[in-house]
Design an enzyme around this catalytic site. Structure first.
Site, PDB file in Angstrom:
ATOM      1  N   HIS A 332     -15.727  -4.055  15.652  1.00  0.00           N
ATOM      2  CA  HIS A 332     -15.737  -4.537  14.243  1.00  0.00           C
ATOM      3  C   HIS A 332     -17.081  -4.795  13.890  1.00  0.00           C
ATOM      4  O   HIS A 332     -17.453  -4.831  12.523  1.00  0.00           O
ATOM      5  CB  HIS A 332     -14.860  -5.662  13.918  1.00  0.00           C
ATOM      6  CG  HIS A 332     -14.145  -5.715  12.711  1.00  0.00           C
ATOM      7  ND1 HIS A 332     -14.780  -5.290  11.472  1.00  0.00           N
ATOM      8  CD2 HIS A 332     -12.932  -6.175  12.229  1.00  0.00           C
ATOM      9  CE1 HIS A 332     -13.923  -5.551  10.424  1.00  0.00           C
ATOM     10  NE2 HIS A 332     -12.988  -6.011  11.024  1.00  0.00           N
ATOM     11  N   LYS A 412       3.425  -2.228  -9.846  1.00  0.00           N
ATOM     12  CA  LYS A 412       2.596  -1.430 -10.693  1.00  0.00           C
ATOM     13  C   LYS A 412       3.521  -1.059 -11.875  1.00  0.00           C
ATOM     14  O   LYS A 412       2.863  -1.363 -12.925  1.00  0.00           O
ATOM     15  CB  LYS A 412       2.003   0.001 -10.204  1.00  0.00           C
ATOM     16  CG  LYS A 412       0.819  -0.162  -9.347  1.00  0.00           C
ATOM     17  CD  LYS A 412       0.422   1.001  -8.844  1.00  0.00           C
ATOM     18  CE  LYS A 412      -0.931   1.150  -8.330  1.00  0.00           C
ATOM     19  NZ  LYS A 412      -1.359   2.604  -7.825  1.00  0.00           N
ATOM     20  N   SER A 417      -0.551  -6.302  -9.639  1.00  0.00           N
ATOM     21  CA  SER A 417      -1.472  -5.601  -8.425  1.00  0.00           C
ATOM     22  C   SER A 417      -0.450  -5.670  -7.099  1.00  0.00           C
ATOM     23  O   SER A 417      -0.100  -6.597  -6.673  1.00  0.00           O
ATOM     24  CB  SER A 417      -2.511  -6.756  -8.388  1.00  0.00           C
ATOM     25  OG  SER A 417      -3.167  -6.545  -6.792  1.00  0.00           O
ATOM     26  N   PRO A 418      -0.254  -4.612  -6.570  1.00  0.00           N
ATOM     27  CA  PRO A 418       0.529  -4.378  -5.389  1.00  0.00           C
ATOM     28  C   PRO A 418      -0.195  -5.512  -4.338  1.00  0.00           C
ATOM     29  O   PRO A 418       0.639  -6.203  -3.526  1.00  0.00           O
ATOM     30  CB  PRO A 418       0.091  -3.156  -4.948  1.00  0.00           C
ATOM     31  CG  PRO A 418       0.076  -2.230  -6.165  1.00  0.00           C
ATOM     32  CD  PRO A 418      -0.799  -3.107  -6.865  1.00  0.00           C
ATOM     33  N   ASP A 419      -1.483  -5.552  -4.073  1.00  0.00           N
ATOM     34  CA  ASP A 419      -1.918  -6.410  -3.152  1.00  0.00           C
ATOM     35  C   ASP A 419      -1.909  -7.908  -3.396  1.00  0.00           C
ATOM     36  O   ASP A 419      -1.245  -8.546  -2.626  1.00  0.00           O
ATOM     37  CB  ASP A 419      -3.514  -6.308  -3.063  1.00  0.00           C
ATOM     38  CG  ASP A 419      -4.250  -7.171  -2.371  1.00  0.00           C
ATOM     39  OD1 ASP A 419      -4.091  -7.224  -1.025  1.00  0.00           O
ATOM     40  OD2 ASP A 419      -5.099  -8.107  -2.674  1.00  0.00           O
ATOM     41  N   TYR A 441      -6.997 -16.324   4.569  1.00  0.00           N
ATOM     42  CA  TYR A 441      -8.169 -15.383   4.447  1.00  0.00           C
ATOM     43  C   TYR A 441      -7.827 -14.016   4.199  1.00  0.00           C
ATOM     44  O   TYR A 441      -6.755 -13.519   4.745  1.00  0.00           O
ATOM     45  CB  TYR A 441      -8.922 -15.438   5.818  1.00  0.00           C
ATOM     46  CG  TYR A 441     -10.088 -14.531   5.826  1.00  0.00           C
ATOM     47  CD1 TYR A 441     -11.560 -15.234   5.862  1.00  0.00           C
ATOM     48  CD2 TYR A 441     -10.193 -13.148   5.910  1.00  0.00           C
ATOM     49  CE1 TYR A 441     -12.386 -14.531   5.941  1.00  0.00           C
ATOM     50  CE2 TYR A 441     -11.108 -12.459   5.637  1.00  0.00           C
ATOM     51  CZ  TYR A 441     -12.473 -13.086   5.890  1.00  0.00           C
ATOM     52  OH  TYR A 441     -13.451 -12.313   5.953  1.00  0.00           O
ATOM     53  N   THR A 454     -18.311  -8.092   3.360  1.00  0.00           N
ATOM     54  CA  THR A 454     -16.869  -8.916   2.968  1.00  0.00           C
ATOM     55  C   THR A 454     -17.264 -10.185   2.489  1.00  0.00           C
ATOM     56  O   THR A 454     -18.221 -10.847   2.710  1.00  0.00           O
ATOM     57  CB  THR A 454     -15.913  -8.696   3.881  1.00  0.00           C
ATOM     58  OG1 THR A 454     -16.459  -9.731   5.157  1.00  0.00           O
ATOM     59  CG2 THR A 454     -15.314  -7.462   4.501  1.00  0.00           C
ATOM     60  N   GLN A 531      -5.589  -6.157   3.281  1.00  0.00           N
ATOM     61  CA  GLN A 531      -4.931  -4.790   3.033  1.00  0.00           C
ATOM     62  C   GLN A 531      -5.873  -3.693   3.174  1.00  0.00           C
ATOM     63  O   GLN A 531      -6.903  -3.982   2.944  1.00  0.00           O
ATOM     64  CB  GLN A 531      -4.719  -5.038   1.375  1.00  0.00           C
ATOM     65  CG  GLN A 531      -4.270  -3.494   0.766  1.00  0.00           C
ATOM     66  CD  GLN A 531      -4.273  -3.413  -0.644  1.00  0.00           C
ATOM     67  OE1 GLN A 531      -3.021  -3.567  -1.223  1.00  0.00           O
ATOM     68  NE2 GLN A 531      -5.275  -3.293  -1.280  1.00  0.00           N
TER      69      GLN A 531
END
Length: 602
Positions: A332, A412, A417-419, A441, A454, A531
């Site tokens: 990462h 939608k 918002s889907p997230d 988080y 991020t 996501q």
């Protein structure tokens, strides 16, 4: 439930040279100190006691008015003027290179792809060859700087991470690791590493004229590798890379004292990427299949199976199993998920094209097998690493679900918002099991800014607490506004990190704010979530970041949602399957609420 979220519009791509806008990208701002302090206090309200909140309020007043906060803020602003990105180096250190936990499970991320339709050696090698050709085609765009520029809300995004994923490797150190980028020199690498039955091979993937090998040529080379590694090597040298970083740092220095070992290790580190040809795993039911694949991507399944078939320090490892299993695991430190997903989508699309024209077969040199001299001390290190890996494998609880009732289209249709919708379902699921809210988080991109990585969206808010309480009491109704500040550099976490890191670098006493109970609670993420939207029907997965927490990654497709949930078996309070069931129920209850209260927007 959730107001429309401008934050997470689909990232669009425009076919322009990827560095055209790089120099003109804005610098990451340093948020106002008072704003961060106020927002930090608000984020604590749903997760700490009133007494702890009051203590923190006093500490914040002292921090703001006593001169310490102002001095550190000015220091940050000075750093922001002098550097391209005031937090990226600190973030890389604190989040990755200083972290001493094993990469496998704890920091590396796996990607589980759907089962492929091959179940024999020929199919496995042909598939791997196409995959290699696809990644080399992606590399062509990287090398010529012709990757399409990505945009979010009409603003160009930083493309730097795309240039960090190939020909890079993490190097262990006794106290801090480093990441080395090998394509920056005069002679960039032209080989990949292939590992089969725990044995490593160098596979040159370019002809002498600089053209990449064809799929047929790569298949032939993979056949040669396969035939010269039929026996499982008794000493899986790669397992050493799964150790605690301090332990591996010592073992690494011992390993590379020998010249042959050092050359072999360098060949792995310098390679463009690694391909792991895995042995078939135990057959499981269709329902359990994706959970097993996710675990295989994260850790290899244990030393009886494929955990020795890895070099976890390598940024990119593609995994192709003999039973149709495939995916990857990535280290990462150099990159976040979106560049990896872009690469996957690109390679999957490439592999679906018609077979290329067959090339005249020019005889190619035998791929070089990498040799290791195993001393008694190295053998002991390997045995210890095998034991520790098997403990990690037994401890990780992985559950992947395909939530098939609806996907991103449903929220939608209601202007949501889907997230944000999924995040509220996670909040509701957690609240129903534990009766409290927890620090959560969710990663948000800072790629609107130069070298941005991020920021944290803290999904647990006073409003989300009201929402989950209201869902348990149908007489209440509440609307929630999801935070949209993170991608604009106005959230709190990287700012607090910067203030803390500066106080360490200045060798002044640590402000009490950072030693407060509330600070510890706020950074103990029981829910660590992300996501990662992909066109490919896959799911990313990662381990929890705390012993009593969950790792949750989800990919909302149009009509279903792929969700990977992890927990540790050693914690009695967490259970991935139970949490997965609670998430399913929460999503269905939220859909019911939507259909009861409002029709779809016209």
């Amino acid at each position: 439930i959730v107001n429309p979220c401008r934050l997470l519009r689909a990232v669009t791509q425009v076919p322009e040279r990827s560095f055209v806008y790089q120099e003109g990208l804005p610098k990451l701002p340093v948020p106002p100190l008072k704003q961060t302090c106020e927002r930090y206090l608000a984020s604590l309200e749903p997760i700490v006691s009133e007494e702890e909140l009051e203590d923190t309020r006093m500490l914040l007043q002292e921090f703001l008015k006593g001169g310490v906060g102002e001095r550190l803020q000015k220091g940050l602003e000075r750093r922001a003027r002098k550097t391209d990105n005031w937090v990226s180096e600190w973030w890389m250190q604190s989040a990755y290179l200083d972290c001493r936990m094993p990469l496998a499970v704890y920091t590396s991320t796996g990607v589980a792809l759907p089962r492929m339709h091959f179940e024999d050696r020929q199919g496995q090698l042909r598939f791997a060859a196409k995959l290699i050709a696809g990644v080399l085609d992606f590399k062509r765009m990287v090398d010529t700087e012709t990757l399409p520029v990505q945009y979010l809300n009409g603003k160009a995004l930083c493309m730097d991470q795309y240039y960090q994923i190939l020909s890079t490797c993490r190097i262990p150190g006794p106290k801090r690791d480093t990441v080395v980028h090998y394509s920056a020199g005069n002679s960039p690498p032209t080989h990949i590493t292939v590992v089969h039955n725990f044995q490593f091979f160098v596979l040159d993937v370019y002809n002498s004229d600089g053209t990449p090998l064809t799929i047929d040529q790569i298949t032939m080379q993979l056949e040669k590798i396969w035939n010269s590694s039929l026996q499982t090597n008794k000493e899986p040298i790669g397992i050493l890379t799964s150790q605690h970083r301090n332990t591996w740092g010592k073992a690494y220095n011992n390993l590379i004292k020998d010249r042959t070992n050092k050359e072999s290790v360098r060949a792995i580190q310098k390679s463009i990427f690694t391909v792991c040809l895995d042995a078939p795993m135990l057959r499981v039911s269709d329902e359990m299949y994706m959970s097993r694949v996710a675990a295989q991507m994260l850790h290899g399944g244990g030393t009886r199976w494929n955990s020795g078939n890895r070099w976890f320090d390598k940024t990119l490892q593609f995994i192709v199993g003999g039973d149709g299993t495939c995916g990857l695991v990535y280290e990462h430190a150099p990159t976040e998920g979106p560049p990896i997903v872009f690469l996957i989508d690109y390679v999957v699309k490439y592999m679906q094209r018609a077979e290329m024209v067959r090339s005249p077969m020019v005889p190619l040199a035998m791929p070089q097998k990498l040799r290791f001299n195993i001393t008694p001390e190295i053998k002991r290190d390997i045995e210890k690493a095998k034991q520790n890996m098997n403990i990690m494998v037994e401890d990780l609880d992985v559950k992947v679900i395909t939530f098939s009732h609806f996907g991103r289209n449903l929220p939608k249709q209601h202007g949501l918002s889907p997230d944000a919708f999924v995040q509220m379902a996670l909040q509701l699921a957690y609240f129903r099991i534990y009766g409290i809210c927890c620090a959560t988080y969710e990663s948000a991109t800072l790629r609107m800014f130069k070298y941005g990585r991020t920021e944290t969206i803290r999904s647990t808010t006073v409003d989300s607490l009201k929402f989950v309480q209201a869902m348990q009491d149908s007489s209440k109704q509440v609307w929630i506004d999801k935070p949209v500040r993170a991608i604009h550099g106005q959230a709190i976490d990287r700012h607090l990190l910067g203030l803390k890191m500066l106080s360490i670098e200045d060798l002044t006493s640590m402000p009490e704010l950072f030693m407060d109970t509330s600070y510890a609670v706020a950074h103990h993420f029981h829910l660590y979530t992300s996501q990662v939207g992909s066109k490919t029907d896959c799911v990313m997965c990662f381990g929890p970041t705390v012993p009593d927490g969950y790792g949750v990654c989800y990919n909302p497709m149009a009509e279903h949602i792929n969700i990977a949930i992890t927990a540790f078996n050693s914690c009695e309070d967490t259970n991935a399957a139970n949490f997965a069931q609670a998430v399913k129920t929460a999503l269905l209850d939220m859909r019911a609420l939507l259909t009861e209260t409002a029709g779809p927007r016209q």
